[in-house]
Design a protein around this motif. Structure first.
Motif, PDB file in Angstrom:
ATOM      1  N   ALA A  38       0.800  -1.219   0.000  1.00  0.00           N
ATOM      2  CA  ALA A  38       0.000   0.000   0.000  1.00  0.00           C
ATOM      3  C   ALA A  38       0.837   1.275   0.000  1.00  0.00           C
ATOM      4  O   ALA A  38       0.290   2.357   0.143  1.00  0.00           O
ATOM      5  N   ALA A  39       2.137   1.154  -0.159  1.00  0.00           N
ATOM      6  CA  ALA A  39       3.000   2.333  -0.265  1.00  0.00           C
ATOM      7  C   ALA A  39       3.353   2.541  -1.733  1.00  0.00           C
ATOM      8  O   ALA A  39       3.571   1.571  -2.471  1.00  0.00           O
ATOM      9  N   SER A  40       3.417   3.764  -2.139  1.00  0.00           N
ATOM     10  CA  SER A  40       3.717   4.089  -3.528  1.00  0.00           C
ATOM     11  C   SER A  40       5.014   3.413  -3.985  1.00  0.00           C
ATOM     12  O   SER A  40       6.051   3.548  -3.350  1.00  0.00           O
ATOM     13  N   GLY A  41       4.924   2.668  -5.069  1.00  0.00           N
ATOM     14  CA  GLY A  41       6.084   1.999  -5.650  1.00  0.00           C
ATOM     15  C   GLY A  41       6.435   0.672  -5.001  1.00  0.00           C
ATOM     16  O   GLY A  41       7.294  -0.052  -5.506  1.00  0.00           O
ATOM     17  N   SER A  42       5.791   0.303  -3.899  1.00  0.00           N
ATOM     18  CA  SER A  42       6.192  -0.912  -3.192  1.00  0.00           C
ATOM     19  C   SER A  42       5.887  -2.188  -3.982  1.00  0.00           C
ATOM     20  O   SER A  42       6.685  -3.128  -3.958  1.00  0.00           O
ATOM     21  N   ALA A  43       4.765  -2.238  -4.679  1.00  0.00           N
ATOM     22  CA  ALA A  43       4.450  -3.441  -5.470  1.00  0.00           C
ATOM     23  C   ALA A  43       5.475  -3.629  -6.577  1.00  0.00           C
ATOM     24  O   ALA A  43       5.892  -4.753  -6.869  1.00  0.00           O
ATOM     25  N   GLU A  44       5.900  -2.541  -7.176  1.00  0.00           N
ATOM     26  CA  GLU A  44       6.895  -2.634  -8.248  1.00  0.00           C
ATOM     27  C   GLU A  44       8.229  -3.137  -7.706  1.00  0.00           C
ATOM     28  O   GLU A  44       8.876  -3.992  -8.312  1.00  0.00           O
ATOM     29  N   ILE A  45       8.639  -2.609  -6.546  1.00  0.00           N
ATOM     30  CA  ILE A  45       9.903  -3.054  -5.952  1.00  0.00           C
ATOM     31  C   ILE A  45       9.798  -4.524  -5.542  1.00  0.00           C
ATOM     32  O   ILE A  45      10.717  -5.307  -5.792  1.00  0.00           O
ATOM     33  N   LEU A  46       8.686  -4.905  -4.930  1.00  0.00           N
ATOM     34  CA  LEU A  46       8.504  -6.309  -4.550  1.00  0.00           C
ATOM     35  C   LEU A  46       8.600  -7.216  -5.770  1.00  0.00           C
ATOM     36  O   LEU A  46       9.183  -8.307  -5.707  1.00  0.00           O
ATOM     37  N   GLY A  47       8.047  -6.781  -6.885  1.00  0.00           N
ATOM     38  CA  GLY A  47       8.150  -7.546  -8.119  1.00  0.00           C
ATOM     39  C   GLY A  47       9.586  -7.692  -8.577  1.00  0.00           C
ATOM     40  O   GLY A  47      10.002  -8.762  -9.026  1.00  0.00           O
ATOM     41  N   GLU A  48      10.352  -6.628  -8.442  1.00  0.00           N
ATOM     42  CA  GLU A  48      11.747  -6.663  -8.873  1.00  0.00           C
ATOM     43  C   GLU A  48      12.603  -7.569  -8.007  1.00  0.00           C
ATOM     44  O   GLU A  48      13.643  -8.049  -8.469  1.00  0.00           O
ATOM     45  N   ILE A  49      12.186  -7.799  -6.775  1.00  0.00           N
ATOM     46  CA  ILE A  49      12.984  -8.667  -5.901  1.00  0.00           C
ATOM     47  C   ILE A  49      12.361 -10.062  -5.778  1.00  0.00           C
ATOM     48  O   ILE A  49      12.721 -10.832  -4.906  1.00  0.00           O
ATOM     49  N   GLY A  50      11.425 -10.374  -6.687  1.00  0.00           N
ATOM     50  CA  GLY A  50      10.900 -11.729  -6.798  1.00  0.00           C
ATOM     51  C   GLY A  50       9.733 -12.071  -5.893  1.00  0.00           C
ATOM     52  O   GLY A  50       9.511 -13.238  -5.601  1.00  0.00           O
ATOM     53  N   LEU A  51       8.980 -11.067  -5.451  1.00  0.00           N
ATOM     54  CA  LEU A  51       7.885 -11.329  -4.524  1.00  0.00           C
ATOM     55  C   LEU A  51       6.504 -10.990  -5.081  1.00  0.00           C
ATOM     56  O   LEU A  51       5.551 -10.835  -4.318  1.00  0.00           O
ATOM     57  N   THR A  52       6.356 -10.924  -6.384  1.00  0.00           N
ATOM     58  CA  THR A  52       5.050 -10.605  -6.965  1.00  0.00           C
ATOM     59  C   THR A  52       3.978 -11.575  -6.496  1.00  0.00           C
ATOM     60  O   THR A  52       2.869 -11.163  -6.151  1.00  0.00           O
ATOM     61  N   VAL A  56      -0.917  -9.812  -2.038  1.00  0.00           N
ATOM     62  CA  VAL A  56      -2.329 -10.187  -1.982  1.00  0.00           C
ATOM     63  C   VAL A  56      -3.253  -8.972  -2.059  1.00  0.00           C
ATOM     64  O   VAL A  56      -4.468  -9.129  -2.175  1.00  0.00           O
ATOM     65  N   GLY A  57      -2.695  -7.768  -1.996  1.00  0.00           N
ATOM     66  CA  GLY A  57      -3.487  -6.546  -2.094  1.00  0.00           C
ATOM     67  C   GLY A  57      -2.585  -5.373  -2.423  1.00  0.00           C
ATOM     68  O   GLY A  57      -1.407  -5.370  -2.059  1.00  0.00           O
ATOM     69  N   VAL A  58      -3.147  -4.402  -3.129  1.00  0.00           N
ATOM     70  CA  VAL A  58      -2.383  -3.217  -3.520  1.00  0.00           C
ATOM     71  C   VAL A  58      -3.217  -1.967  -3.266  1.00  0.00           C
ATOM     72  O   VAL A  58      -4.419  -2.037  -3.046  1.00  0.00           O
ATOM     73  N   ASP A  59      -2.535  -0.822  -3.322  1.00  0.00           N
ATOM     74  CA  ASP A  59      -3.279   0.426  -3.240  1.00  0.00           C
ATOM     75  C   ASP A  59      -3.577   0.908  -4.645  1.00  0.00           C
ATOM     76  O   ASP A  59      -3.152   0.308  -5.629  1.00  0.00           O
ATOM     77  N   GLU A  60      -4.304   1.989  -4.748  1.00  0.00           N
ATOM     78  CA  GLU A  60      -4.761   2.450  -6.057  1.00  0.00           C
ATOM     79  C   GLU A  60      -3.640   2.918  -6.970  1.00  0.00           C
ATOM     80  O   GLU A  60      -3.828   3.010  -8.175  1.00  0.00           O
ATOM     81  N   ARG A  61      -2.449   3.189  -6.442  1.00  0.00           N
ATOM     82  CA  ARG A  61      -1.331   3.628  -7.283  1.00  0.00           C
ATOM     83  C   ARG A  61      -0.490   2.467  -7.786  1.00  0.00           C
ATOM     84  O   ARG A  61       0.260   2.617  -8.734  1.00  0.00           O
ATOM     85  N   ASN A  62      -0.528   1.328  -7.127  1.00  0.00           N
ATOM     86  CA  ASN A  62       0.262   0.163  -7.527  1.00  0.00           C
ATOM     87  C   ASN A  62      -0.595  -0.743  -8.379  1.00  0.00           C
ATOM     88  O   ASN A  62      -1.557  -1.308  -7.902  1.00  0.00           O
ATOM     89  N   SER A  63      -0.219  -0.864  -9.650  1.00  0.00           N
ATOM     90  CA  SER A  63      -1.077  -1.679 -10.512  1.00  0.00           C
ATOM     91  C   SER A  63      -0.319  -2.602 -11.443  1.00  0.00           C
ATOM     92  O   SER A  63      -0.867  -3.614 -11.859  1.00  0.00           O
ATOM     93  N   ASN A  64       0.907  -2.300 -11.776  1.00  0.00           N
ATOM     94  CA  ASN A  64       1.537  -3.079 -12.830  1.00  0.00           C
ATOM     95  C   ASN A  64       2.331  -4.287 -12.351  1.00  0.00           C
ATOM     96  O   ASN A  64       2.726  -5.105 -13.149  1.00  0.00           O
ATOM     97  N   ALA A  65       2.543  -4.456 -11.072  1.00  0.00           N
ATOM     98  CA  ALA A  65       3.350  -5.587 -10.615  1.00  0.00           C
ATOM     99  C   ALA A  65       2.501  -6.763 -10.162  1.00  0.00           C
ATOM    100  O   ALA A  65       3.015  -7.834  -9.950  1.00  0.00           O
ATOM    101  N   SER A  66       1.216  -6.565 -10.017  1.00  0.00           N
ATOM    102  CA  SER A  66       0.395  -7.622  -9.441  1.00  0.00           C
ATOM    103  C   SER A  66      -1.042  -7.486  -9.912  1.00  0.00           C
ATOM    104  O   SER A  66      -1.517  -6.401 -10.192  1.00  0.00           O
TER     105      SER A  66
END
Length: 156
Positions: A38-52, A56-66
Motif C-alpha cells: 500500500a505504499a507508492s512503488g512498493s508493489a513494483e519493488i517487490l516484483g523486482e525482488i521476486g515477490l510478486t 495479496v493486495g495493492v493500493d490504487e497507485r500500484n497496478s503493474n506488478a500484481s
C-alpha cells in the motif's frame, strides 16, 4: 524550476523502477509472506525482488506488478477487506502509518512495514533496502537498486 525538475525525475524513477525486464517472480511462497503493498512503488519493488506472487493486495497507485485486488482509497484502508486477505505484512508510507493502524494490525499479528515518502532519490533506494531486508531479499534488492541507479545515470 528546481522543484519541477525533481518532481519529473522522481516520477520517471517510479516508472522506471516498475519496468525492469529482469524481474523474476518467486512462485514457491505457499507458506511465505502475504503482502499488501500500500505504499507508492512498493508493489513494483517487490516484483523486482521476486515477490510478486506474495502480493495479496495493492493500493490504487500500484497496478503493474500484481493482479491483486485494490484495498485502499487514498490513504484509507478497507479494514474488512484487508483482514479477509490474511496478510502477514502491510507496507505503508509514512503518511499512512498511524498509531491506530499500528494497534489494529498488531492485534491481528500483521507486520506493518513503513517506507519513507520518495522526497529524494536516496529515499527511493531506501525503499529497496527496507523491503530487501524485511523479506530476506538483500541481494535481489541490491541488484534491482543497482539497475535503477544505472537507469538514473543514463538519464542524467
Amino acid at each position: 524550476m528546481q522543484v519541477r525538475k525533481l518532481t519529473v525525475f522522481l516520477a520517471l524513477a517510479v516508472l522506471l523502477s516498475g519496468c525492469s525486464q529482469n524481474a523474476k517472480t518467486d512462485n514457491s511462497l505457499s507458506d511465505g509472506p502475504r503482502i499488501i503493498a500500500a505504499a507508492s512503488g512498493s508493489a513494483e519493488i517487490l516484483g523486482e525482488i521476486g515477490l510478486t506472487s506474495a502480493i495479496v493486495g495493492v493500493d490504487e497507485r500500484n497496478s503493474n506488478a500484481s493482479q491483486a485486488p485494490q484495498v485502499t482509497t487514498g490513504h484509507s484502508f478497507n479494514i474488512e477487506e484487508v483482514i479477509a486477505l490474511r496478510p502477514t505484512h502491510i507496507i505503508v508510507d509514512s503518511l499512512t502509518d498511524t498509531q491506530e493502524m499500528r494497534k489494529q494490525f498488531k492485534d491481528r499479528s500483521i507486520n506493518l512495514v513503513t517506507l519513507p515518502l520518495a522526497e529524494s532519490i536516496d529515499d527511493i533506494f531506501t525503499k529497496y533496502e527496507i523491503l530487501g531486508s524485511e523479506f530476506g531479499r538483500i541481494e535481489q534488492s541490491k541488484k534491482a537498486s543497482d539497475e535503477l541507479q544505472k537507469k538514473f545515470d543514463a538519464f542524467t
